[in-house]
Write an enzyme that holds these catalytic residues in place. Structure first.
Site, short mmCIF file in Angstrom:
data_model
loop_
_atom_site.label_atom_id
_atom_site.label_comp_id
_atom_site.label_asym_id
_atom_site.label_seq_id
_atom_site.Cartn_x
_atom_site.Cartn_y
_atom_site.Cartn_z
N HIS A 101 0.85 -1.20 0.00
CA HIS A 101 0.00 0.00 0.00
C HIS A 101 0.88 1.24 0.00
CE1 HIS A 101 0.65 -1.33 4.14
NE2 HIS A 101 0.70 -0.04 4.45
N HIS A 103 0.88 5.18 1.20
CA HIS A 103 0.21 6.20 2.02
C HIS A 103 0.22 7.52 1.26
CE1 HIS A 103 0.46 4.03 5.99
NE2 HIS A 103 1.43 3.40 5.36
P1 5GP Z 1 1.91 0.36 7.32
O1 5GP Z 1 2.38 0.60 8.74
O2 5GP Z 1 1.80 -1.13 7.04
O3 5GP Z 1 2.68 1.10 6.28
O4 5GP Z 1 0.48 0.99 7.25
C1 5GP Z 1 -0.68 0.33 7.64
C2 5GP Z 1 -1.76 1.39 7.75
O5 5GP Z 1 -3.01 0.76 7.66
C3 5GP Z 1 -1.74 2.16 9.07
O6 5GP Z 1 -1.64 3.55 8.80
C4 5GP Z 1 -3.06 1.80 9.73
O7 5GP Z 1 -3.64 2.88 10.42
C5 5GP Z 1 -3.92 1.38 8.54
N1 5GP Z 1 -4.91 0.36 8.81
C6 5GP Z 1 -4.71 -0.82 9.46
N2 5GP Z 1 -5.85 -1.55 9.47
C7 5GP Z 1 -6.78 -0.80 8.80
C8 5GP Z 1 -8.15 -1.02 8.49
O8 5GP Z 1 -8.75 -2.04 8.81
N3 5GP Z 1 -8.78 -0.06 7.76
C9 5GP Z 1 -8.14 1.09 7.38
N4 5GP Z 1 -8.85 1.97 6.67
N5 5GP Z 1 -6.86 1.34 7.68
C10 5GP Z 1 -6.18 0.41 8.38
#
Ligand code: 5GP
Ligand code: ZN
Length: 137
Positions: A101, A103
């Site tokens: 993903h 951001h």
């Molecule tokens: P990472 O740390 O893997 O780069 O980012 C994961 C992101 O996913 C975090 O910013 C977290 O807040 C978001 N996130 C985790 N679970 C969910 C979810 O069930 N729904 C949404 N909309 N965001 C999520």
């Protein structure tokens, strides 16, 4: 391919509801549930790729085009002063959900979101060594 145990596969494919800003046959853009700033969004491919290293070139190219377009809309709509694209790969890099993903984090003057790093230091020798190691791959 989808991964039946992956929450972002379920969200991207509409099995779990989300606040969706954009959707097409390849991607869904949703609002993050734990936003760094107002409007923090996530660009998710509908197929399961664990991280950047797992992405095929065609999808990788589409990711940046899609991010660029949605970022422009978000900046205008939200009156953002800037925007960070952040993309974490691996636990060491802060990845917590192992479905690729990107951001999209709108930035506002004085928002104090702690996204930038503190500059460290290096040496000419270290930079040469890094260059040699990468060149050798
Ligand atoms: P990472 O740390 O893997 O780069 O980012 C994961 C992101 O996913 C975090 O910013 C977290 O807040 C978001 N996130 C985790 N679970 C969910 C979810 O069930 N729904 C949404 N909309 N965001 C999520
Ligand atoms: Zn997935």
């Amino acid at each position: 391919m989808k991964d039946s145990s992956c929450i972002f596969c379920k969200i991207a494919n509409g099995e779990i509801p989300s606040t969706t800003l954009y959707e097409d046959e390849d991607f869904r853009v949703i609002l993050d549930l734990g936003p760094a700033t107002r409007g923090h969004a996530l660009l998710l491919p509908k197929e399961h790729y664990k991280d950047l290293f797992d992405l095929d070139d065609e999808t990788a190219a589409k990711v940046l085009i899609r991010a660029k377009r949605i970022a422009g809309r978000m900046r205008t709509a939200l009156g953002a002063d800037g925007l960070n694209l952040v993309q974490n790969n691996g636990e060491a890099a802060g990845q917590t959900v192992f479905h690729f993903h990107m951001h999209l984090i709108p930035r506002y003057q004085e928002d104090h979101a702690g996204i930038l790093w503190k500059p460290g230091s290096t040496t000419a020798e270290e930079m040469e060594e890094v260059k040699r190691l990468v060149d050798s791959q």
